[in-house]
Design a protein around this motif. Structure first.
Motif, PDB file in Angstrom:
ATOM      1  N   LEU A 248       0.820  -1.221   0.000  1.00 52.86           N
ATOM      2  CA  LEU A 248       0.000   0.000   0.000  1.00 52.86           C
ATOM      3  C   LEU A 248       0.847   1.261   0.000  1.00 52.86           C
ATOM      4  CD1 LEU A 248      -3.071  -0.717   2.293  1.00 52.86           C
ATOM      5  CD2 LEU A 248      -2.857  -0.895  -0.191  1.00 52.86           C
ATOM      6  N   THR A 249       2.035   1.211   0.569  1.00 56.82           N
ATOM      7  CA  THR A 249       2.885   2.399   0.550  1.00 56.82           C
ATOM      8  C   THR A 249       3.210   2.793  -0.882  1.00 56.82           C
ATOM      9  OG1 THR A 249       3.846   1.800   2.690  1.00 56.82           O
ATOM     10  CG2 THR A 249       5.075   3.361   1.335  1.00 56.82           C
ATOM     11  N   ALA A 250       3.551   1.815  -1.711  1.00 55.70           N
ATOM     12  CA  ALA A 250       3.845   2.099  -3.117  1.00 55.70           C
ATOM     13  C   ALA A 250       2.599   2.539  -3.862  1.00 55.70           C
ATOM     14  CB  ALA A 250       4.444   0.856  -3.776  1.00 55.70           C
ATOM     15  N   VAL A 251       1.461   1.897  -3.582  1.00 53.83           N
ATOM     16  CA  VAL A 251       0.225   2.229  -4.286  1.00 53.83           C
ATOM     17  C   VAL A 251      -0.233   3.640  -3.937  1.00 53.83           C
ATOM     18  CG1 VAL A 251      -2.203   1.619  -4.568  1.00 53.83           C
ATOM     19  CG2 VAL A 251      -0.476  -0.185  -4.439  1.00 53.83           C
ATOM     20  N   ILE A 252      -0.216   3.976  -2.657  1.00 53.63           N
ATOM     21  CA  ILE A 252      -0.651   5.314  -2.248  1.00 53.63           C
ATOM     22  C   ILE A 252       0.242   6.376  -2.875  1.00 53.63           C
ATOM     23  CG2 ILE A 252      -0.788   6.868  -0.259  1.00 53.63           C
ATOM     24  CD1 ILE A 252      -1.773   4.457   1.387  1.00 53.63           C
ATOM     25  N   GLY A 253       1.541   6.116  -2.905  1.00 54.24           N
ATOM     26  CA  GLY A 253       2.449   7.076  -3.524  1.00 54.24           C
ATOM     27  C   GLY A 253       2.129   7.309  -4.987  1.00 54.24           C
ATOM     28  N   GLY A 263      -8.721  10.195  -5.106  1.00 57.92           N
ATOM     29  CA  GLY A 263      -9.615  10.195  -3.951  1.00 57.92           C
ATOM     30  C   GLY A 263      -9.734   8.843  -3.281  1.00 57.92           C
ATOM     31  N   ALA A 264      -9.308   7.767  -3.985  1.00 56.81           N
ATOM     32  CA  ALA A 264      -9.368   6.441  -3.364  1.00 56.81           C
ATOM     33  C   ALA A 264      -8.479   6.355  -2.125  1.00 56.81           C
ATOM     34  CB  ALA A 264      -8.968   5.369  -4.373  1.00 56.81           C
ATOM     35  N   ILE A 265      -7.489   7.236  -2.025  1.00 61.30           N
ATOM     36  CA  ILE A 265      -6.701   7.291  -0.785  1.00 61.30           C
ATOM     37  C   ILE A 265      -7.618   7.536   0.402  1.00 61.30           C
ATOM     38  CG2 ILE A 265      -4.990   8.650   0.487  1.00 61.30           C
ATOM     39  CD1 ILE A 265      -3.494   9.059  -2.075  1.00 61.30           C
ATOM     40  N   GLY A 266      -8.643   8.349   0.193  1.00 66.18           N
ATOM     41  CA  GLY A 266      -9.599   8.614   1.257  1.00 66.18           C
ATOM     42  C   GLY A 266     -10.347   7.367   1.692  1.00 66.18           C
ATOM     43  N   PHE A 267     -10.671   6.479   0.726  1.00 62.79           N
ATOM     44  CA  PHE A 267     -11.329   5.222   1.099  1.00 62.79           C
ATOM     45  C   PHE A 267     -10.442   4.430   2.060  1.00 62.79           C
ATOM     46  CE2 PHE A 267     -13.263   5.089  -3.472  1.00 62.79           C
ATOM     47  CZ  PHE A 267     -14.190   6.046  -3.117  1.00 62.79           C
ATOM     48  N   ALA A 268      -9.148   4.330   1.711  1.00 63.10           N
ATOM     49  CA  ALA A 268      -8.224   3.573   2.558  1.00 63.10           C
ATOM     50  C   ALA A 268      -8.087   4.226   3.932  1.00 63.10           C
ATOM     51  CB  ALA A 268      -6.861   3.460   1.878  1.00 63.10           C
ATOM     52  N   LEU A 269      -7.884   5.539   3.947  1.00 67.98           N
ATOM     53  CA  LEU A 269      -7.720   6.238   5.226  1.00 67.98           C
ATOM     54  C   LEU A 269      -8.959   6.094   6.102  1.00 67.98           C
ATOM     55  CD1 LEU A 269      -5.901   9.583   4.379  1.00 67.98           C
ATOM     56  CD2 LEU A 269      -5.142   7.815   5.973  1.00 67.98           C
ATOM     57  N   ASN A 270     -10.141   6.215   5.511  1.00 71.43           N
ATOM     58  CA  ASN A 270     -11.371   6.095   6.289  1.00 71.43           C
ATOM     59  C   ASN A 270     -11.483   4.717   6.930  1.00 71.43           C
ATOM     60  OD1 ASN A 270     -12.289   8.702   5.769  1.00 71.43           O
ATOM     61  ND2 ASN A 270     -13.397   8.107   3.928  1.00 71.43           N
ATOM     62  N   GLY A 271     -11.116   3.684   6.175  1.00 67.46           N
ATOM     63  CA  GLY A 271     -11.181   2.334   6.728  1.00 67.46           C
ATOM     64  C   GLY A 271     -10.204   2.132   7.861  1.00 67.46           C
ATOM     65  N   ALA A 281      -7.183  10.082  15.193  1.00 71.67           N
ATOM     66  CA  ALA A 281      -6.883  11.334  15.891  1.00 71.67           C
ATOM     67  C   ALA A 281      -5.691  12.046  15.258  1.00 71.67           C
ATOM     68  CB  ALA A 281      -6.614  11.048  17.366  1.00 71.67           C
ATOM     69  N   GLU A 282      -4.670  11.296  14.873  1.00 73.50           N
ATOM     70  CA  GLU A 282      -3.480  11.897  14.266  1.00 73.50           C
ATOM     71  C   GLU A 282      -3.798  12.479  12.887  1.00 73.50           C
ATOM     72  OE1 GLU A 282      -0.695  12.572  15.509  1.00 73.50           O
ATOM     73  OE2 GLU A 282      -0.631  11.403  17.344  1.00 73.50           O
ATOM     74  N   VAL A 283      -4.576  11.760  12.089  1.00 78.85           N
ATOM     75  CA  VAL A 283      -4.947  12.267  10.763  1.00 78.85           C
ATOM     76  C   VAL A 283      -5.805  13.516  10.903  1.00 78.85           C
ATOM     77  CG1 VAL A 283      -6.274  11.752   8.670  1.00 78.85           C
ATOM     78  CG2 VAL A 283      -4.734  10.028   9.621  1.00 78.85           C
ATOM     79  N   ARG A 330       4.306   8.527   7.140  1.00 83.12           N
ATOM     80  CA  ARG A 330       5.658   7.984   7.360  1.00 83.12           C
ATOM     81  C   ARG A 330       6.249   8.444   8.688  1.00 83.12           C
ATOM     82  NH1 ARG A 330       6.016   8.131   1.605  1.00 83.12           N
ATOM     83  NH2 ARG A 330       6.467  10.366   1.593  1.00 83.12           N
ATOM     84  N   GLU A 331       5.757   9.552   9.208  1.00 89.12           N
ATOM     85  CA  GLU A 331       6.265  10.080  10.476  1.00 89.12           C
ATOM     86  C   GLU A 331       5.554   9.486  11.694  1.00 89.12           C
ATOM     87  OE1 GLU A 331       7.162  14.446   8.421  1.00 89.12           O
ATOM     88  OE2 GLU A 331       5.640  14.241   9.991  1.00 89.12           O
ATOM     89  N   LEU A 332       4.508   8.706  11.447  1.00 82.77           N
ATOM     90  CA  LEU A 332       3.729   8.133  12.538  1.00 82.77           C
ATOM     91  C   LEU A 332       4.038   6.646  12.663  1.00 82.77           C
ATOM     92  CD1 LEU A 332       0.280   9.791  11.713  1.00 82.77           C
ATOM     93  CD2 LEU A 332       1.904  10.485  13.469  1.00 82.77           C
ATOM     94  N   PRO A 333       4.713   6.231  13.736  1.00 85.97           N
ATOM     95  CA  PRO A 333       5.033   4.806  13.887  1.00 85.97           C
ATOM     96  C   PRO A 333       3.804   3.908  13.810  1.00 85.97           C
ATOM     97  CG  PRO A 333       6.192   6.125  15.514  1.00 85.97           C
ATOM     98  CD  PRO A 333       5.227   7.050  14.840  1.00 85.97           C
ATOM     99  N   GLY A 334       2.701   4.378  14.367  1.00 85.21           N
ATOM    100  CA  GLY A 334       1.476   3.576  14.316  1.00 85.21           C
ATOM    101  C   GLY A 334       0.990   3.369  12.897  1.00 85.21           C
ATOM    102  N   ALA A 335       1.094   4.406  12.074  1.00 84.72           N
ATOM    103  CA  ALA A 335       0.654   4.284  10.687  1.00 84.72           C
ATOM    104  C   ALA A 335       1.547   3.327   9.915  1.00 84.72           C
ATOM    105  CB  ALA A 335       0.655   5.655  10.022  1.00 84.72           C
TER     106      ALA A 335
END
Length: 434
Positions: A248-253, A263-271, A281-283, A330-335
């Motif tokens: 997903l890191t490569a796909v999102i990039g 906008g499909a990035i939003g689908f992934a982030l929402n899930g 909370a971080e997003v 990339r700056e969020l260890p949890g992500a």
């Protein structure tokens, strides 16, 4: 590689292409009711919790296919039990169409489980909502969703197979659709197979094949990996994972670089926000009020709506500092942990897998699909990797460079013959690349 007979190949290809050309004629746009979906999609308060259990069914008529001995083709809307990533039970819907023609391949009549490509995140985007007419238009919400899998359904129905199309977790049913969630996508596919063989009355010996492209390719690839541990009783003969988003890191990039369906990035982030409140909370802390409103809107939209309303969306337009959201992630260890957990390629399928990818795909990067094949081959999985060499056409517009290889590979060249051979138990082992 052994291929199906020319007659079977011609039948499948001709049916698929005829359906593709005809859907605009035989399907109709229907105005949706006030609610995005009917009462069927709301599960009872209590239901059987065993994965693959049938919760309810309802007859439906499938007009968006090739007329044959019966038209419209009788089908069933199905609600079945699956599992969230934490193992808790969840109701999922889909569509089952029993084969009404004699099976044209070798062996017993198989069941083909189809994992749809990206449809969106709103309930009205579920494949089963549009499976009857081929297209649904929700005037109130200014939303439109086609049945993208009508061609595959027609092709396999023409060959006499049973077909089950899953809606995935959270599409149609309550809760957010967890787009590209590896575990939940795999569970939805494998439990759809369990439900399908129950409906067919043929049991776990039923020959099975999985079919998926793009989001669907990721779902079938993930299902192939989890099959040995999650559903080992299933008789899985072969898998097509076309253009799977394995990394997903490569796909999102890639899709955040000015792609039509960014906008499909939003689908992934929402899930992921739904399953991981700390990430949410971080997003939220990093997005503007307009950015938050965009993510909320995307949660109710279909992919066609994204193309019309947010074409070429870049995530930098959503953040307070104007940096792309992937930079923040990339700056969020949890992500990083969450995205790493979605990686396909760390488990070992036991069924043969056909991986296909367009070398000029502008949506799902070719290198990460090839890497998936190499990862599996390192563990002695039987993998066939096929490269589609369609030239680049208007890069960033998705339709020719991403969907072009799907039509060529799925219905003209590789996939149907490959799966027919696996269902016929023709021997295949090792890894091949081209």
């Amino acid at each position: 590689m052994h291929f199906a007979t020319p007659r079977l190949r011609r039948l499948a290809v001709t049916t698929a292409l005829t359906c593709f050309a005809a859907t605009g004629i035989v399907t109709g746009a229907t105005e949706a009711a006030a609610a995005p979906v009917s009462a069927f999609y709301h599960p009872p308060e209590q239901f059987a919790t065993a994965p693959g259990s049938i919760i309810r069914t309802e007859p439906t008529s499938v007009y968006a296919t090739i007329p044959g001995d019966q038209w419209p083709v009788p089908g069933q809307l199905v609600m079945y039990t699956s599992r969230l990533q934490d193992g808790s039970p969840v109701a999922v819907t889909g569509t089952y169409v029993a084969g009404t023609r004699p099976w044209q391949g070798a062996g017993n009549r198989p069941t083909i489980v189809i994992a749809p490509g990206t449809a969106g995140q709103g309930d009205q985007c579920a494949a089963s909502v549009a499976v009857s007419t081929g297209l649904i238009v929700d005037v109130e919400r200014r939303s439109m969703s086609p049945n993208q899998e009508a061609v595959a359904l027609a092709a396999w129905s023409a060959l006499g197979a049973n077909v089950f199309i899953t809606d995935y977790i959270g599409l149609g049913t309550p809760g957010i659709h967890t787009y590209v969630n590896r575990a939940e996508s795999a569970h939805a596919v494998l439990d759809a197979a369990r439900a399908a063989v129950t409906l067919a009355g043929t049991g776990t010996s039923t020959p099975l094949a999985f079919w998926g492209y793009s989001q669907g390719g990721g779902a079938t690839a993930a299902a192939a990996e989890l099959h040995p541990e999650y559903a080992p009783e299933l008789n899985l003969k072969g898998v097509w994972a076309g253009a799977p988003p394995a990394d997903l890191t490569a796909v999102i990039g890639q899709i955040d670089s000015g792609n039509l369906i960014g906008g499909a990035i939003g689908f992934a982030l929402n899930g992921f926000r739904e399953r991981h409140p700390a990430l949410a909370a971080e997003v939220d802390r990093r997005t503007t009020p307009a950015g938050k409103a965009t993510l909320d809107a995307l949660a109710t939209q279909c992919i066609g709506d994204v193309i019309l309303r947010q074409p070429f969306l870049r995530s930098s337009a959503l953040t307070i500092d104007g940096r792309p959201l992937p930079d923040h992630l990339r700056e969020l260890p949890g992500a990083t942990t969450i995205l790493t957990a979605q990686r396909i390629g760390n488990r070992i399928p036991t069924a043969p897998v056909l991986l296909t990818s367009g070398i000029n795909d502008d949506t799902i990067p070719y290198p990460q699909v090839r890497q998936l094949a190499q990862d599996w081959c390192a563990h002695t999985t039987t993998v066939t990797f096929r490269t589609n060499h369609l030239p680049a056409i208007a890069p960033g517009t998705t339709l020719p460079n991403h969907f072009g290889p799907e039509l060529i590979d799925g219905f003209v060249d590789n996939v149907i013959p490959y799966l027919l051979d696996r269902l016929a138990d023709k021997p295949l082992s090792g890894c091949t690349f081209d």
